[in-house]
Scaffold this motif. Structure first.
Motif, PDB file in Angstrom:
ATOM      1  N   TYR A 140       3.054  -3.786   4.196  1.00 64.46           N
ATOM      2  CA  TYR A 140       2.536  -3.776   5.560  1.00 64.46           C
ATOM      3  C   TYR A 140       2.027  -5.173   5.926  1.00 64.46           C
ATOM      4  CZ  TYR A 140       2.401   1.361   5.272  1.00 64.46           C
ATOM      5  OH  TYR A 140       2.727   2.682   5.138  1.00 64.46           O
ATOM      6  N   ARG A 155      -6.922  -5.225   3.075  1.00 65.97           N
ATOM      7  CA  ARG A 155      -6.564  -3.986   2.378  1.00 65.97           C
ATOM      8  C   ARG A 155      -7.310  -2.794   2.957  1.00 65.97           C
ATOM      9  NH1 ARG A 155      -3.677  -2.582  -1.703  1.00 65.97           N
ATOM     10  NH2 ARG A 155      -3.133  -4.765  -2.042  1.00 65.97           N
ATOM     11  N   ALA A 156      -8.585  -2.976   3.258  1.00 65.27           N
ATOM     12  CA  ALA A 156      -9.353  -1.865   3.836  1.00 65.27           C
ATOM     13  C   ALA A 156      -8.807  -1.483   5.206  1.00 65.27           C
ATOM     14  CB  ALA A 156     -10.828  -2.257   3.937  1.00 65.27           C
ATOM     15  N   THR A 157      -8.406  -2.476   5.976  1.00 67.51           N
ATOM     16  CA  THR A 157      -7.826  -2.194   7.290  1.00 67.51           C
ATOM     17  C   THR A 157      -6.527  -1.412   7.146  1.00 67.51           C
ATOM     18  OG1 THR A 157      -8.785  -4.232   8.184  1.00 67.51           O
ATOM     19  CG2 THR A 157      -6.988  -3.231   9.434  1.00 67.51           C
ATOM     20  N   THR A 158      -5.701  -1.805   6.180  1.00 67.86           N
ATOM     21  CA  THR A 158      -4.444  -1.091   5.950  1.00 67.86           C
ATOM     22  C   THR A 158      -4.705   0.352   5.556  1.00 67.86           C
ATOM     23  OG1 THR A 158      -3.427  -3.159   5.202  1.00 67.86           O
ATOM     24  CG2 THR A 158      -2.290  -1.109   4.648  1.00 67.86           C
ATOM     25  N   MET A 159      -5.651   0.571   4.663  1.00 69.04           N
ATOM     26  CA  MET A 159      -5.958   1.926   4.217  1.00 69.04           C
ATOM     27  C   MET A 159      -6.496   2.778   5.360  1.00 69.04           C
ATOM     28  SD  MET A 159      -7.670   1.014   0.516  1.00 69.04           S
ATOM     29  CE  MET A 159      -8.006   2.730   0.117  1.00 69.04           C
ATOM     30  N   ARG A 160      -7.176   2.124   6.298  1.00 68.56           N
ATOM     31  CA  ARG A 160      -7.754   2.860   7.425  1.00 68.56           C
ATOM     32  C   ARG A 160      -6.704   3.197   8.482  1.00 68.56           C
ATOM     33  NH1 ARG A 160      -9.960   0.350  11.767  1.00 68.56           N
ATOM     34  NH2 ARG A 160     -10.260  -1.561  10.554  1.00 68.56           N
ATOM     35  N   SER A 166       0.918   6.629  -5.799  1.00 71.32           N
ATOM     36  CA  SER A 166       0.928   7.057  -4.405  1.00 71.32           C
ATOM     37  C   SER A 166       2.125   6.448  -3.701  1.00 71.32           C
ATOM     38  CB  SER A 166      -0.364   6.628  -3.698  1.00 71.32           C
ATOM     39  OG  SER A 166      -0.518   5.223  -3.742  1.00 71.32           O
ATOM     40  N   TYR A 215       0.852  -1.188   0.000  1.00 67.37           N
ATOM     41  CA  TYR A 215       0.000   0.000   0.000  1.00 67.37           C
ATOM     42  C   TYR A 215       0.886   1.236   0.000  1.00 67.37           C
ATOM     43  CZ  TYR A 215      -3.096   3.617   1.928  1.00 67.37           C
ATOM     44  OH  TYR A 215      -3.791   4.786   2.137  1.00 67.37           O
ATOM     45  N   SER A 216       0.606   2.146  -0.902  1.00 60.40           N
ATOM     46  CA  SER A 216       1.339   3.399  -0.992  1.00 60.40           C
ATOM     47  C   SER A 216       2.843   3.167  -1.156  1.00 60.40           C
ATOM     48  CB  SER A 216       1.076   4.257   0.262  1.00 60.40           C
ATOM     49  OG  SER A 216       1.685   5.515   0.170  1.00 60.40           O
ATOM     50  N   GLN A 236      -1.751   8.187   5.406  1.00 62.71           N
ATOM     51  CA  GLN A 236      -2.321   8.509   4.106  1.00 62.71           C
ATOM     52  C   GLN A 236      -1.211   8.733   3.075  1.00 62.71           C
ATOM     53  OE1 GLN A 236      -5.651   8.540   3.165  1.00 62.71           O
ATOM     54  NE2 GLN A 236      -5.759   7.514   5.159  1.00 62.71           N
ATOM     55  N   PRO A 237      -1.383   8.191   1.875  1.00 62.89           N
ATOM     56  CA  PRO A 237      -0.342   8.313   0.855  1.00 62.89           C
ATOM     57  C   PRO A 237      -0.302   9.698   0.215  1.00 62.89           C
ATOM     58  CG  PRO A 237      -2.256   7.217  -0.070  1.00 62.89           C
ATOM     59  CD  PRO A 237      -2.540   7.412   1.400  1.00 62.89           C
TER      60      PRO A 237
END
Length: 323
Positions: A188, A229-234, A284, A183-184, A238-239
């Motif tokens: 993770y 993935r949603a947990t990581t983004m949360r 990102s 992610y970004s 922020q990228p």
């Protein structure tokens, strides 16, 4: 061991993808499962097939001989495997994360080469070009990647030393890993921090030393409905978005072109050995330089200057180290 399982899954995928015809079970066993007993092979092969299928790999079953139906064969059709843009579940995203590092991760790169070498040595007709479907360029250089990935597949707790951003010392953490996500531009691991009894996200590049599996496989269950993935983004920072204008050699950079904002063909490039296209992308995170470097002399950075300087700096560092 889990490492062998990861290599075996990738070898099975590669074997079924690059051949033009159905592959018999006997041939699959001889090449990929040579040291297993008949019973062990049947169990592993069925489990491996189902695992690949559950992750979106379309394994097709058909007859080896059009006139006889007593021996089924297996293959993966490239036209079915090369899917258009789709929405991925957490598990599918995880396997893409693994597959895209095959050519960049030394151990799995060796496994890929070995699989193709064995098939070539047998004189089998191969379509090695099928491997260009993904043209992966993501790297997974963090030493702890394998441990977390394998622990995720086995559902084994992990202990590791972790240094947070800005901290001068590390602390020992204990995690039940649910998944590994890119992610970004960073990798993770997501899971339950057993010391705090909370879901947490840890950046693999901040893991100090070797991560250690503690406990037996199957020690925990992933909560139903978990979207890694949603947990990581949360939970992850922020990228930041980087827009880059690249000169890409004709016939190269398929992944860059696939989601480019724009492509201008037939432009003047750094050399005249081939044609060049101007490709504009947005990414990102800090991983743009990694992606560009993965293409070697086939990609040149026009903008921004900061990205070009970073690529040049790292190339010079490699040359200095080699000299």
């Amino acid at each position: 061991m889990a490492v062998h399982k990861s290599e075996r899954l990738l070898n099975l995928l590669i074997m079924l993808l690059v051949q033009r015809h159905y592959v018999s079970k006997d041939r699959i066993r001889a090449i990929l499962y040579p040291d297993s007993s008949t019973e062990a092979f049947e169990k592993m092969f069925e489990r491996d097939k189902e695992e690949l299928r559950s992750l979106g790999v379309p394994i097709e079953v058909g007859n080896m001989d059009a006139y006889f139906d007593d021996e089924p064969g297996y293959r993966i059709r490239p036209d079915e495997f090369a899917l258009p843009d789709v929405s991925l579940t957490a598990d599918e995203a995880a396997v893409i994360g693994l597959a895209t590092r095959v050519w960049e991760h030394a151990r799995l790169a060796e496994a890929t080469t070995e699989a193709v070498r064995k098939l070539t040595a047998l004189g089998l007709p191969l379509d090695v070009g099928a491997l260009d479907i993904a043209q992966p360029r993501l790297s997974a250089d963090e030493p702890s990647f394998d441990v977390f990935w394998e622990a995720t597949q086995e559902r084994t707790p992990v202990e590791f030393d972790y240094r947070r951003a800005g901290a001068t010392t590390s602390t020992t953490r204990h995690l039940e890993p649910w998944g590994v996500v890119r992610y970004s531009g960073r990798w993770y691991v997501v899971g339950r921090d057993t010391d705090r009894d909370e879901e947490r996200v840890f950046r693999l590049s901040r893991v100090q030393g070797e991560a250690r599996r503690t406990g037996a496989p199957g020690s925990f269950d992933i909560p139903p409905g978990t979207d890694v993935r949603a947990t990581t983004m949360r939970l992850a920072p922020q990228p930041t978005l980087t827009r880059a204008v690249l000169l890409v050699r004709a016939g190269s950079g398929l992944a860059l072109r696939r989601d480019a904002e724009s492509t201008e063909p037939g432009v003047t490039g750094p050399d005249d050995r081939t044609g060049w296209d101007r490709v504009t992308i947005s990414r990102s995170g800090p991983g743009v330089a990694d992606e560009v470097l993965g293409y070697g002399p086939d990609v040149y950075v026009e903008e921004p200057a900061s990205l070009r300087d970073e690529v040049v700096r790292r190339l010079r560092a490699v040359v200095a180290e080699a000299s």
